[in-house]
Design a protein around this motif. Sequence first.
Motif, PDB file in Angstrom:
ATOM      1  N   ASP A  24       0.801  -1.227   0.000  1.00 43.39           N
ATOM      2  CA  ASP A  24       0.000   0.000   0.000  1.00 43.39           C
ATOM      3  C   ASP A  24       0.834   1.279   0.000  1.00 43.39           C
ATOM      4  OD1 ASP A  24      -2.853   1.235   0.626  1.00 43.39           O
ATOM      5  OD2 ASP A  24      -1.440   2.175   2.026  1.00 43.39           O
ATOM      6  N   SER A  25       1.884   1.316   0.809  1.00 41.17           N
ATOM      7  CA  SER A  25       2.599   2.578   1.043  1.00 41.17           C
ATOM      8  C   SER A  25       4.095   2.358   1.142  1.00 41.17           C
ATOM      9  CB  SER A  25       2.096   3.233   2.345  1.00 41.17           C
ATOM     10  OG  SER A  25       0.723   3.537   2.270  1.00 41.17           O
ATOM     11  N   ARG A  26       4.827   3.476   1.069  1.00 39.46           N
ATOM     12  CA  ARG A  26       6.277   3.480   1.197  1.00 39.46           C
ATOM     13  C   ARG A  26       6.694   4.588   2.157  1.00 39.46           C
ATOM     14  NH1 ARG A  26       7.993   4.597  -4.639  1.00 39.46           N
ATOM     15  NH2 ARG A  26      10.090   4.505  -3.736  1.00 39.46           N
ATOM     16  N   PHE A  27       7.955   4.544   2.567  1.00 37.76           N
ATOM     17  CA  PHE A  27       8.468   5.548   3.485  1.00 37.76           C
ATOM     18  C   PHE A  27       9.148   6.678   2.718  1.00 37.76           C
ATOM     19  CE2 PHE A  27       8.511   1.845   6.430  1.00 37.76           C
ATOM     20  CZ  PHE A  27       7.631   2.367   7.365  1.00 37.76           C
ATOM     21  N   VAL A  28       8.838   7.897   3.104  1.00 40.88           N
ATOM     22  CA  VAL A  28       9.495   9.064   2.527  1.00 40.88           C
ATOM     23  C   VAL A  28      10.983   9.011   2.892  1.00 40.88           C
ATOM     24  CG1 VAL A  28       9.619  11.584   2.501  1.00 40.88           C
ATOM     25  CG2 VAL A  28       7.389  10.443   2.665  1.00 40.88           C
ATOM     26  N   GLY A  29      11.829   9.052   1.886  1.00 43.18           N
ATOM     27  CA  GLY A  29      13.258   8.949   2.136  1.00 43.18           C
ATOM     28  C   GLY A  29      13.771   7.531   2.153  1.00 43.18           C
ATOM     29  N   GLY A  30      12.897   6.550   1.885  1.00 40.62           N
ATOM     30  CA  GLY A  30      13.317   5.158   1.832  1.00 40.62           C
ATOM     31  C   GLY A  30      13.209   4.459   3.172  1.00 40.62           C
ATOM     32  N   SER A  31      12.996   3.147   3.117  1.00 37.51           N
ATOM     33  CA  SER A  31      12.737   2.391   4.343  1.00 37.51           C
ATOM     34  C   SER A  31      13.928   2.368   5.291  1.00 37.51           C
ATOM     35  CB  SER A  31      12.336   0.953   3.980  1.00 37.51           C
ATOM     36  OG  SER A  31      13.262   0.386   3.075  1.00 37.51           O
ATOM     37  N   GLN A  32      15.145   2.429   4.767  1.00 43.40           N
ATOM     38  CA  GLN A  32      16.301   2.406   5.657  1.00 43.40           C
ATOM     39  C   GLN A  32      16.363   3.644   6.535  1.00 43.40           C
ATOM     40  OE1 GLN A  32      20.190   2.329   3.848  1.00 43.40           O
ATOM     41  NE2 GLN A  32      21.200   1.613   5.702  1.00 43.40           N
ATOM     42  N   ARG A  33      15.708   4.689   6.110  1.00 41.82           N
ATOM     43  CA  ARG A  33      15.715   5.915   6.911  1.00 41.82           C
ATOM     44  C   ARG A  33      15.140   5.665   8.301  1.00 41.82           C
ATOM     45  NH1 ARG A  33      11.843  10.921   6.112  1.00 41.82           N
ATOM     46  NH2 ARG A  33      12.590  12.228   7.808  1.00 41.82           N
ATOM     47  N   VAL A  34      14.154   4.779   8.414  1.00 39.72           N
ATOM     48  CA  VAL A  34      13.590   4.464   9.729  1.00 39.72           C
ATOM     49  C   VAL A  34      14.662   3.840  10.610  1.00 39.72           C
ATOM     50  CG1 VAL A  34      11.789   3.218  10.975  1.00 39.72           C
ATOM     51  CG2 VAL A  34      11.325   4.105   8.674  1.00 39.72           C
ATOM     52  N   ALA A  35      15.388   2.859  10.075  1.00 37.23           N
ATOM     53  CA  ALA A  35      16.446   2.214  10.848  1.00 37.23           C
ATOM     54  C   ALA A  35      17.538   3.212  11.229  1.00 37.23           C
ATOM     55  CB  ALA A  35      17.043   1.060  10.042  1.00 37.23           C
ATOM     56  N   ILE A  36      17.899   4.079  10.306  1.00 39.05           N
ATOM     57  CA  ILE A  36      18.941   5.070  10.579  1.00 39.05           C
ATOM     58  C   ILE A  36      18.524   5.993  11.704  1.00 39.05           C
ATOM     59  CG2 ILE A  36      20.130   7.082   9.606  1.00 39.05           C
ATOM     60  CD1 ILE A  36      20.085   5.556   6.896  1.00 39.05           C
ATOM     61  N   GLU A  37      17.267   6.403  11.697  1.00 43.16           N
ATOM     62  CA  GLU A  37      16.787   7.311  12.746  1.00 43.16           C
ATOM     63  C   GLU A  37      16.729   6.628  14.112  1.00 43.16           C
ATOM     64  OE1 GLU A  37      16.251  10.526  12.722  1.00 43.16           O
ATOM     65  OE2 GLU A  37      16.852  10.672  10.618  1.00 43.16           O
ATOM     66  N   VAL A  38      16.334   5.361  14.137  1.00 46.15           N
ATOM     67  CA  VAL A  38      16.338   4.626  15.407  1.00 46.15           C
ATOM     68  C   VAL A  38      17.763   4.491  15.913  1.00 46.15           C
ATOM     69  CG1 VAL A  38      15.806   2.434  16.539  1.00 46.15           C
ATOM     70  CG2 VAL A  38      14.207   3.377  14.867  1.00 46.15           C
ATOM     71  N   ALA A  39      18.686   4.116  15.024  1.00 47.14           N
ATOM     72  CA  ALA A  39      20.078   3.940  15.422  1.00 47.14           C
ATOM     73  C   ALA A  39      20.695   5.259  15.892  1.00 47.14           C
ATOM     74  CB  ALA A  39      20.880   3.367  14.261  1.00 47.14           C
ATOM     75  N   ARG A  40      20.319   6.341  15.240  1.00 45.60           N
ATOM     76  CA  ARG A  40      20.854   7.647  15.648  1.00 45.60           C
ATOM     77  C   ARG A  40      20.486   7.959  17.094  1.00 45.60           C
ATOM     78  NH1 ARG A  40      19.257  12.908  15.657  1.00 45.60           N
ATOM     79  NH2 ARG A  40      17.217  12.451  14.750  1.00 45.60           N
ATOM     80  N   ARG A  41      19.294   7.600  17.485  1.00 47.10           N
ATOM     81  CA  ARG A  41      18.849   7.837  18.863  1.00 47.10           C
ATOM     82  C   ARG A  41      19.518   6.883  19.847  1.00 47.10           C
ATOM     83  NH1 ARG A  41      15.399   9.704  15.326  1.00 47.10           N
ATOM     84  NH2 ARG A  41      13.868  11.330  15.841  1.00 47.10           N
ATOM     85  N   LEU A  42      19.908   5.720  19.378  1.00 51.70           N
ATOM     86  CA  LEU A  42      20.644   4.799  20.245  1.00 51.70           C
ATOM     87  C   LEU A  42      22.102   5.215  20.382  1.00 51.70           C
ATOM     88  CD1 LEU A  42      19.199   1.409  18.978  1.00 51.70           C
ATOM     89  CD2 LEU A  42      18.766   2.471  21.206  1.00 51.70           C
TER      90      LEU A  42
END
Length: 490
Positions: free
Chosen positions: A245-263
């Motif tokens: 149905d949908s995709r992530f703005v900036g690509g799906s890896q962006r979610v992982a990158i943002e989580v890792a940045r907070r860790l």
Amino acid sequence: MSHALTRRRFVVGAAGLAAAAALPRTAAAARRRRRMSADVCVVGAGFAGLATARELVAAGRDVIVLEARDRVGGRVHNARVAPGVVTELGAEYVGPTQDRILALAAAVGVDTFKTYNEGSSVLLLNGQRSLYPAATGVSDDPDFQAALAALPVADQMAAEVPVAAPWKAPRAEEWDKQTFAQFRDQNIATANGRAIFDQAVAGIWGADPREMALLYALFYIAGAGDPSTPGSLARLITTGGGAQDSRFVGGSQRVAIEVARRLGRRVVLEAPVRRIETTGKDAVTVTGDGVEVDARRVVVAVPPVLAARIDYAPALPAAKGKLLGSITPGNLIKLEAIYDRPFWREQGLSGQGVSITGTGTLPFDNSPPQGAPGIVFSFVGGDGSRALPAGAAARRAAFTDNLVAFFGEEARNMTGFIQGDWSREAWTRGCPVGHMGRNVMATLGPQLRRPVGLIHFAGTETADYWFGYMDGAVRSGERAAGEVRRSLRR
């Protein structure tokens, strides 16, 4: 990311793995190893490992995440194709009932946008080209309809499979002795209908129906929902309102990158784990390249094929080891063509389609939300991936021919070509998900999520709902974090 650069990275990774497996440890190497300590060591910084770490950190636990690659995300990976534009080489789609990955993305500020699904899709069959509405995803072709006839049958059978314990289904032993191909042959009347079904299966699992047990496939279908929404094979293959149905703005890896940045510094890259040794009642040592972590618990959050390669001391129970070795990675490749614009939209086409011949039989419009450049990709899985020519130029040429059949001569005007060939990636060894053959789930399934002493297991292959998807990975990480929290309170 060019194909050449991607290929080079894969080859270097494979060579590094071989060398590490072949060379003995030396005293000098041991002295260079950095020693760390934490309540929990998480192995793998894909969505499962990152979700585990995020939950445990929120609960006040010290966590170290060890990742073999030089990046986070596991089987999600963005490739830059133009300034400010990425395409996904791995997992990318999300849809209704995939609540945990959507919640995680929202928590780190990553929005979604709808997959392009307007106009007509293309069916190539028996040398004929026909169109059908993208909104419904259904052609009135008799063979297409024959393939669709199997969907409600599969859904009805899947409704009998409990996602938390598929081995407890009333007909578990019977279904585990059959293949998904036997189900296909019993429920699809035409040869072309079966071929269409095979293309869908290859796109979902990266495998062919004969390679999977019926029980495994039904469990997977049952998990394509949530506790209040029954799973559905139709949902797995549907774009609008379905799994695509949908995709992530900036690509799906962006979610992982943002989580890792907070860790932050809790995530250690280029540290493949070689050994996990339980050294006491509440003590376990995780040894990786250049690092050693003393912890109270470990969460192994990598694909089963990699989890099975870790040296465990004491060794895993025989049944657990056998299960890990029985989950076969899928073989799904993404071929992606780049154009200056999505020209197919000008023809009233969605960019989607189905063919039973050629290279790239399941195209999708993968253009960015702003609409340019134009990107179209196709899954190539199972037998199709094994039949691909080895060289990038030959793959591009074969893919081009099929895109011309779908979208016309303008498809020859590519400005770029890339591919995500995960079987060449040393720290993945296949995509999108591991599958089980006959006589595995019914007997070894109870080992799927079972901890072994101080070692817990996560990863999309341990999920209940959305097994094989990003959502399943996040769910598994949250489940494993809960197990660890409870065990540390005892």
